[in-house]
Design a protein around this motif. Structure first.
Motif, PDB file in Angstrom:
ATOM      1  N   CYS A  65       0.813  -1.214   0.000  1.00 54.87           N
ATOM      2  CA  CYS A  65       0.000   0.000   0.000  1.00 54.87           C
ATOM      3  C   CYS A  65       0.849   1.269   0.000  1.00 54.87           C
ATOM      4  CB  CYS A  65      -0.930   0.018   1.212  1.00 54.87           C
ATOM      5  SG  CYS A  65      -1.665  -1.586   1.608  1.00 54.87           S
TER       6      CYS A  65
ATOM      7  N   CYS B 269       1.905   3.788  -2.970  1.00 55.56           N
ATOM      8  CA  CYS B 269       0.934   4.791  -3.418  1.00 55.56           C
ATOM      9  C   CYS B 269       0.454   5.658  -2.248  1.00 55.56           C
ATOM     10  CB  CYS B 269      -0.274   4.112  -4.046  1.00 55.56           C
ATOM     11  SG  CYS B 269       0.126   3.244  -5.573  1.00 55.56           S
ATOM     12  N   HIS B 270       0.111   5.004  -1.134  1.00 59.66           N
ATOM     13  CA  HIS B 270      -0.570   5.732  -0.058  1.00 59.66           C
ATOM     14  C   HIS B 270       0.377   6.437   0.903  1.00 59.66           C
ATOM     15  CE1 HIS B 270      -4.809   4.785  -0.798  1.00 59.66           C
ATOM     16  NE2 HIS B 270      -4.383   3.625  -1.262  1.00 59.66           N
TER      17      HIS B 270
ATOM     18  N   PHE C 247       1.883   8.150 -10.668  1.00 64.63           N
ATOM     19  CA  PHE C 247       0.548   7.588 -10.523  1.00 64.63           C
ATOM     20  C   PHE C 247      -0.268   8.634  -9.775  1.00 64.63           C
ATOM     21  CE2 PHE C 247      -2.709   4.921  -8.563  1.00 64.63           C
ATOM     22  CZ  PHE C 247      -3.026   4.049  -9.597  1.00 64.63           C
TER      23      PHE C 247
ATOM     24  N   PRO D 190      -3.397   9.163  -4.418  1.00 65.87           N
ATOM     25  CA  PRO D 190      -4.630   8.616  -3.833  1.00 65.87           C
ATOM     26  C   PRO D 190      -5.138   9.503  -2.699  1.00 65.87           C
ATOM     27  CG  PRO D 190      -2.725   7.254  -3.230  1.00 65.87           C
ATOM     28  CD  PRO D 190      -2.197   8.385  -4.048  1.00 65.87           C
ATOM     29  N   PRO D 191      -6.418   9.393  -2.381  1.00 65.29           N
ATOM     30  CA  PRO D 191      -6.960  10.176  -1.264  1.00 65.29           C
ATOM     31  C   PRO D 191      -6.330   9.718   0.046  1.00 65.29           C
ATOM     32  CG  PRO D 191      -8.577   8.572  -2.044  1.00 65.29           C
ATOM     33  CD  PRO D 191      -7.420   8.501  -2.982  1.00 65.29           C
TER      34      PRO D 191
ATOM     35  N   LYS E  90     -13.577  10.488   6.321  1.00 67.23           N
ATOM     36  CA  LYS E  90     -14.327   9.450   5.597  1.00 67.23           C
ATOM     37  C   LYS E  90     -13.781   8.060   5.935  1.00 67.23           C
ATOM     38  CE  LYS E  90     -14.656   7.844   0.809  1.00 67.23           C
ATOM     39  NZ  LYS E  90     -14.260   8.191  -0.566  1.00 67.23           N
ATOM     40  N   VAL E  91     -12.488   7.865   5.736  1.00 67.83           N
ATOM     41  CA  VAL E  91     -11.934   6.525   5.967  1.00 67.83           C
ATOM     42  C   VAL E  91     -11.884   6.203   7.462  1.00 67.83           C
ATOM     43  CG1 VAL E  91      -9.948   4.996   5.577  1.00 67.83           C
ATOM     44  CG2 VAL E  91     -10.625   6.624   3.803  1.00 67.83           C
TER      45      VAL E  91
ATOM     46  N   ILE F 239     -13.216  -0.889   4.460  1.00 67.84           N
ATOM     47  CA  ILE F 239     -11.831  -0.814   3.967  1.00 67.84           C
ATOM     48  C   ILE F 239     -11.437  -2.155   3.338  1.00 67.84           C
ATOM     49  CG2 ILE F 239      -9.399  -0.457   4.600  1.00 67.84           C
ATOM     50  CD1 ILE F 239     -10.311   1.348   6.868  1.00 67.84           C
TER      51      ILE F 239
ATOM     52  N   ILE G 287      -9.707  -3.180  -0.494  1.00 66.52           N
ATOM     53  CA  ILE G 287      -8.558  -4.057  -0.757  1.00 66.52           C
ATOM     54  C   ILE G 287      -9.000  -5.258  -1.605  1.00 66.52           C
ATOM     55  CG2 ILE G 287      -6.656  -5.377   0.268  1.00 66.52           C
ATOM     56  CD1 ILE G 287      -7.096  -3.858   2.888  1.00 66.52           C
TER      57      ILE G 287
ATOM     58  N   GLN H  73     -10.978  -0.077  -6.197  1.00 65.84           N
ATOM     59  CA  GLN H  73     -11.891   1.074  -6.256  1.00 65.84           C
ATOM     60  C   GLN H  73     -11.360   2.019  -7.339  1.00 65.84           C
ATOM     61  OE1 GLN H  73     -13.328   3.081  -2.537  1.00 65.84           O
ATOM     62  NE2 GLN H  73     -12.443   4.923  -3.441  1.00 65.84           N
TER      63      GLN H  73
ATOM     64  N   TYR I  10      -6.532  -6.300  -4.630  1.00 66.26           N
ATOM     65  CA  TYR I  10      -5.371  -7.058  -4.141  1.00 66.26           C
ATOM     66  C   TYR I  10      -5.785  -8.448  -3.673  1.00 66.26           C
ATOM     67  CZ  TYR I  10      -2.496  -3.132  -5.038  1.00 66.26           C
ATOM     68  OH  TYR I  10      -1.832  -2.161  -5.728  1.00 66.26           O
TER      69      TYR I  10
ATOM     70  N   ILE J 269      -3.077 -10.667  -1.575  1.00 64.26           N
ATOM     71  CA  ILE J 269      -3.072 -10.549  -0.115  1.00 64.26           C
ATOM     72  C   ILE J 269      -4.172 -11.433   0.465  1.00 64.26           C
ATOM     73  CG2 ILE J 269      -3.189  -8.938   1.825  1.00 64.26           C
ATOM     74  CD1 ILE J 269      -2.444  -6.687  -0.098  1.00 64.26           C
TER      75      ILE J 269
ATOM     76  N   ILE K 282      -3.647  -5.559   7.888  1.00 64.26           N
ATOM     77  CA  ILE K 282      -3.345  -4.244   7.302  1.00 64.26           C
ATOM     78  C   ILE K 282      -4.313  -3.193   7.860  1.00 64.26           C
ATOM     79  CG2 ILE K 282      -3.531  -2.900   5.163  1.00 64.26           C
ATOM     80  CD1 ILE K 282      -2.370  -5.352   3.668  1.00 64.26           C
TER      81      ILE K 282
ATOM     82  N   ILE L 124      -3.614   0.271   9.717  1.00 63.41           N
ATOM     83  CA  ILE L 124      -4.144   1.586   9.293  1.00 63.41           C
ATOM     84  C   ILE L 124      -4.816   2.278  10.485  1.00 63.41           C
ATOM     85  CG2 ILE L 124      -5.901   2.739   7.848  1.00 63.41           C
ATOM     86  CD1 ILE L 124      -5.379   0.603   5.699  1.00 63.41           C
TER      87      ILE L 124
HETATM   88  C1  HEC Z   1      -1.224   1.606  -7.290  1.00 67.45           C
HETATM   89  C2  HEC Z   1      -1.490   2.541  -6.217  1.00 67.45           C
HETATM   90  C3  HEC Z   1      -2.266   2.029  -5.027  1.00 67.45           C
HETATM   91  C4  HEC Z   1      -1.954   0.975  -4.199  1.00 67.45           C
HETATM   92  C5  HEC Z   1      -0.765   0.063  -4.286  1.00 67.45           C
HETATM   93  C6  HEC Z   1      -2.986   0.929  -3.213  1.00 67.45           C
HETATM   94  N1  HEC Z   1      -3.893   1.911  -3.426  1.00 67.45           N
HETATM   95 FE1  HEC Z   1      -5.493   2.334  -2.283  1.00 67.45          FE
HETATM   96  N2  HEC Z   1      -6.051   3.754  -3.596  1.00 67.45           N
HETATM   97  C7  HEC Z   1      -5.327   4.178  -4.693  1.00 67.45           C
HETATM   98  C8  HEC Z   1      -6.079   5.186  -5.406  1.00 67.45           C
HETATM   99  C9  HEC Z   1      -5.627   5.922  -6.655  1.00 67.45           C
HETATM  100  C10 HEC Z   1      -7.279   5.347  -4.701  1.00 67.45           C
HETATM  101  C11 HEC Z   1      -8.440   6.258  -5.063  1.00 67.45           C
HETATM  102  C12 HEC Z   1      -9.384   5.470  -5.948  1.00 67.45           C
HETATM  103  C13 HEC Z   1     -10.587   6.287  -6.342  1.00 67.45           C
HETATM  104  O1  HEC Z   1     -10.402   7.212  -7.109  1.00 67.45           O
HETATM  105  O2  HEC Z   1     -11.683   5.985  -5.858  1.00 67.45           O
HETATM  106  C14 HEC Z   1      -7.221   4.453  -3.567  1.00 67.45           C
HETATM  107  C15 HEC Z   1      -8.218   4.329  -2.606  1.00 67.45           C
HETATM  108  C16 HEC Z   1      -8.099   3.623  -1.435  1.00 67.45           C
HETATM  109  C17 HEC Z   1      -9.066   3.652  -0.350  1.00 67.45           C
HETATM  110  C18 HEC Z   1     -10.359   4.447  -0.345  1.00 67.45           C
HETATM  111  C19 HEC Z   1     -10.077   5.868   0.077  1.00 67.45           C
HETATM  112  C20 HEC Z   1     -11.229   6.791  -0.189  1.00 67.45           C
HETATM  113  O3  HEC Z   1     -11.231   7.888   0.392  1.00 67.45           O
HETATM  114  O4  HEC Z   1     -12.135   6.463  -0.996  1.00 67.45           O
HETATM  115  C21 HEC Z   1      -8.587   2.830   0.613  1.00 67.45           C
HETATM  116  C22 HEC Z   1      -9.237   2.531   1.966  1.00 67.45           C
HETATM  117  C23 HEC Z   1      -7.346   2.279   0.142  1.00 67.45           C
HETATM  118  N3  HEC Z   1      -7.078   2.785  -1.104  1.00 67.45           N
HETATM  119  C24 HEC Z   1      -6.568   1.387   0.833  1.00 67.45           C
HETATM  120  C25 HEC Z   1      -5.472   0.741   0.286  1.00 67.45           C
HETATM  121  C26 HEC Z   1      -4.775  -0.328   0.942  1.00 67.45           C
HETATM  122  C27 HEC Z   1      -5.090  -0.864   2.314  1.00 67.45           C
HETATM  123  C28 HEC Z   1      -3.798  -0.730   0.090  1.00 67.45           C
HETATM  124  C29 HEC Z   1      -2.820  -1.864   0.260  1.00 67.45           C
HETATM  125  C30 HEC Z   1      -3.405  -3.167   0.388  1.00 67.45           C
HETATM  126  C31 HEC Z   1      -3.874   0.101  -1.103  1.00 67.45           C
HETATM  127  N4  HEC Z   1      -4.908   0.972  -0.945  1.00 67.45           N
HETATM  128  C32 HEC Z   1      -3.022   0.004  -2.179  1.00 67.45           C
HETATM  129  C33 HEC Z   1      -4.101   3.693  -5.076  1.00 67.45           C
HETATM  130  C34 HEC Z   1      -3.478   2.602  -4.533  1.00 67.45           C
END
Ligand code: HEC
Length: 184
Positions: free
Chosen positions: A96, A99-100, A114, A117-118, A124-125, A133, A137, A141, A147, A151, A159, A163
């Protein structure tokens, strides 16, 4: 003239000379294994699995198109032990964080190549259930891919505990502070 046709007919009967078309040889001397009677793999013999069949050891994720339902129905079955927290940290940092970012602020190393991400520190989260959440995963979204194949469910829950931990670390509630005070 008559004689030649007789001879031709004789040869034909003997099967030694081609009569008419030549697309098939008349006689094959010791074909050995050139014309094997064996069936080719999957040649018309495959049975299609009945509708709705799933592979062994695979449980399909049932809420693919229903994040709200997932958020209500799914409860975190994993206790946040020290081991689980450590596992959650490793998995978050592997899958995660790129990106995050390290504490979910959306500042991972892949950004801005890339889209950012939010924040996972948003109200919200923070107010989402663990199940909601878990849904992201498991089902992805928008730009974020699923994943589910990488995972395991237990690790997804770990995870989420991790968080929660960094959400609290950033914004501890009065209760968290009280709990921390008691520990010292
Ligand atoms: C390749 C980049 C990437 C990875 C790796 C990634 N995410 Fe994300 N994630 C994003 C993006 C971009 C968004 C926004 C998607 C959208 O526009 O709705 C997001 C959205 C989310 C959201 C929703 C947030 C919201 O406000 O709507 C959660 C929760 C989240 N990710 C958790 C995770 C977790 C936990 C992992 C690891 C298992 C993970 N992400 C891995 C890119 C990533």
């Amino acid at each position: 003239m008559r004689r030649t046709s007789l001879i031709t007919a004789a040869l034909c009967l003997a099967g030694l000379a081609g009569c008419g078309k030549h697309d098939k040889p008349n006689f094959i001397y010791m074909p050995d294994m050139v014309y094997s009677p064996a069936l080719k793999a999957q040649e018309g013999q495959m049975l299609m699995p009945p509708a709705g069949t799933v592979p062994r050891d695979f449980s399909p994720y049932p809420y693919k198109t229903n994040p709200e339902e997932a958020g209500r129905a799914l409860k975190n079955p994993v206790q946040p032990t020290e081991q689980v927290m450590a596992r959650g940290k490793v998995m978050f940092e592997t899958f995660c964080m790129p990106c995050h970012g390290p504490t979910g602020e959306g500042d991972g190393t892949i950004v801005p190549k890339f889209p950012r991400p939010p924040s996972l520190q948003s109200d919200k989260v923070k107010t989402w259930t663990d199940g909601r959440i878990y849904h992201v995963i498991s089902a992805g979204q928008n730009l974020m891919p699923t994943y589910a194949t990488q995972i395991d469910p237990v690790d997804r829950w770990a995870i989420i505990h991790y968080i929660r931990a960094f959400q609290k670390a950033k914004n501890p509630t009065a209760e968290d502070l009280k709990a921390a005070g008691k520990q010292e």
